[in-house]
Every structure is written in structure tokens, then in C-alpha cells.
Design an enzyme around this catalytic site. Structure first.
Site: not given
Length: 243
Positions: A42-45, A108
Site C-alpha cells: 500500500a502507500n500513505r495516501s 494514489a
């Protein structure tokens, strides 16, 4: 609920609805790409910017579809919400939501997913071995929507989340993806943008580049929605930024 009643009253009495009759598609948040039933990439969005854009477009009268990855945010009132997890699910939801007059791809989306996720939880084997994860590219949602001949929205807006050479990289993305506008922003850890409430963006078209001051993500959403409405003011929905 009281807030729903207020939103309905505001819609009923609103006179400034320049996007009435238009359909807007907005993507927001991260995507989760599963490794096994427990873990994911995943990412930090946070989804704050995409949600703000969807609400601002709806407030200008657009019938708005928000395709959201996993977030902890409440969903904007007056917006049709489709929840997804993976990039593949987001791509399918966007295609199902078309046709639209406007598409804003603010999500994102993870660039890679695990080619073959494990059906069972991966475990340490005690011997120090690390499982090899073969990655594959995820669907390119912005490029796909931009290239669609039959269902391409009149205005396609992408986001370029960069950590270096923000403007140059955004201009390259505008060219590569085939969209009309790019909203570029610095998402390095020092900027605090991904988890914060403020954003400093640059609006880029084929002919123009405009630097916006640091604003709350809500204010960025309102300003972008107004610019989108302005581009439709002549009925063409061209890529012109306007004044």
C-alpha cells in the site's frame, strides 16, 4: 440525519450550480495490493484530497461518482460512492462509472501488485529464508481513461505525486498519460502532504503551468472544481485553464 437534511436544503436552494447536468468521476485514496490473506502492498495516501474534490464538484451541481480505496474518512454527502481495495477493482469501477464529462484521478494507485498472491498466510520457515515476491504492473487507470475513444470524458485531470523534480516529472506524466491537466504536488516525507490537511499544488496543461499557494486540501478541491466549471462555461469542456 441532520447533515443530510442540510445538504438537501443547500442543493434545493442553490443558484450557483455551473456543473448541473454534468457527471464527474473522481478516484481517491490508496489501493491495497494483497500479498496473502493478511498482508498487502500500500502507500500513505489518506484520501483527503480526492474526497475534497468530489465534494466540491458535487457542490457545484455535478452528479459525482467517487471511487475510493480504503480510507478512514467519512464519505461526502450527495456523492455516489464505490469502495474498492485493489487497482484492478478501481479500474473496473471507473469503467463501470463511465461515461462521464469529467474525470479527476486523484487516487494514489499502487504501481505494482504481487503477480500471484498466496492463498494462505506466508510464514517464516525458521531457516532464514525470505519468500520471493514476483511483482507485476497494475492497471494504468489515468492512461486508460485518457485513451478511451468511446467513453473518454471531455476533461481528464490527473495527479502527479512527486518527491523530486516535481514540475518536470509532472509535465512528462501529462504527455505520457494523454490527460488534459495534471495537478502536481510534492509528497516527500518532509512536506507532510500525504497524511496532512494542507497541499501545495501546481496546475499544469500543455500550454500553461500555474503555481498555487499552500492551501487546505478542502480549498484545493474548491479551487479545482471552480476551474473545471470555468472550462465548461463555453459548453466545450476543453482543456483550457481559463483565468
Amino acid at each position: 440525519e441532520p447533515l443530510e437534511i442540510v445538504a438537501a436544503l443547500e442543493d434545493f436552494f442553490a443558484v450557483d450550480m455551473p456543473l448541473a447536468g454534468r457527471h464527474a468521476l473522481v478516484t481517491s485514496g490508496p489501493t491495497y495490493e494483497p500479498i496473502d490473506p493478511v498482508r498487502y502492498i500500500a502507500n500513505r495516501s489518506s484520501g483527503k484530497q480526492g474526497h475534497a474534490i468530489a465534494e466540491a464538484l458535487a457542490n457545484l451541481g455535478a452528479r459525482t461518482t467517487l471511487v475510493s480505496g480504503p480510507t478512514y474518512l467519512s464519505y461526502p454527502l450527495g456523492v455516489d460512492v464505490v469502495t474498492v481495495e485493489s487497482a484492478k477493482e478501481m479500474m473496473a469501477a471507473c469503467e463501470a462509472a463511465l461515461p462521464a464529462d469529467i474525470a479527476v484521478c486523484a487516487a494514489a494507485v499502487c504501481d505494482w501488485c504481487v503477480e500471484e498472491k498466496s492463498p494462505e498466510k506466508l510464514k517464516k520457515n525458521g531457516g532464514g529464508g525470505v519468500p520471493a515476491l514476483l511483482l507485476a504492473e497494475t492497471p494504468d487507470i489515468l492512461a486508460t481513461i485518457s485513451a478511451s475513444r468511446a467513453t473518454r470524458p471531455k476533461l481528464v485531470v490527473g495527479f502527479a505525486a512527486e518527491t523530486e523534480n516535481v514540475i518536470d516529472n509532472a509535465k512528462a506524466k501529462l504527455s505520457n498519460k494523454g490527460c488534459d491537466w495534471i495537478i502536481a504536488n510534492d509528497v516527500s516525507m518532509a512536506s507532510g502532504v500525504l497524511s496532512g490537511d494542507e497541499n501545495t499544488v501546481h496546475l499544469i496543461t500543455e500550454t500553461e503551468s500555474e503555481d498555487w499557494p499552500t492551501l487546505s486540501k478542502w480549498e484545493v478541491g474548491v479551487r479545482l472544481a471552480r476551474r473545471i466549471a470555468l472550462s465548461f462555461s463555453d459548453g466545450s469542456g476543453s482543456g483550457s485553464v481559463g483565468s
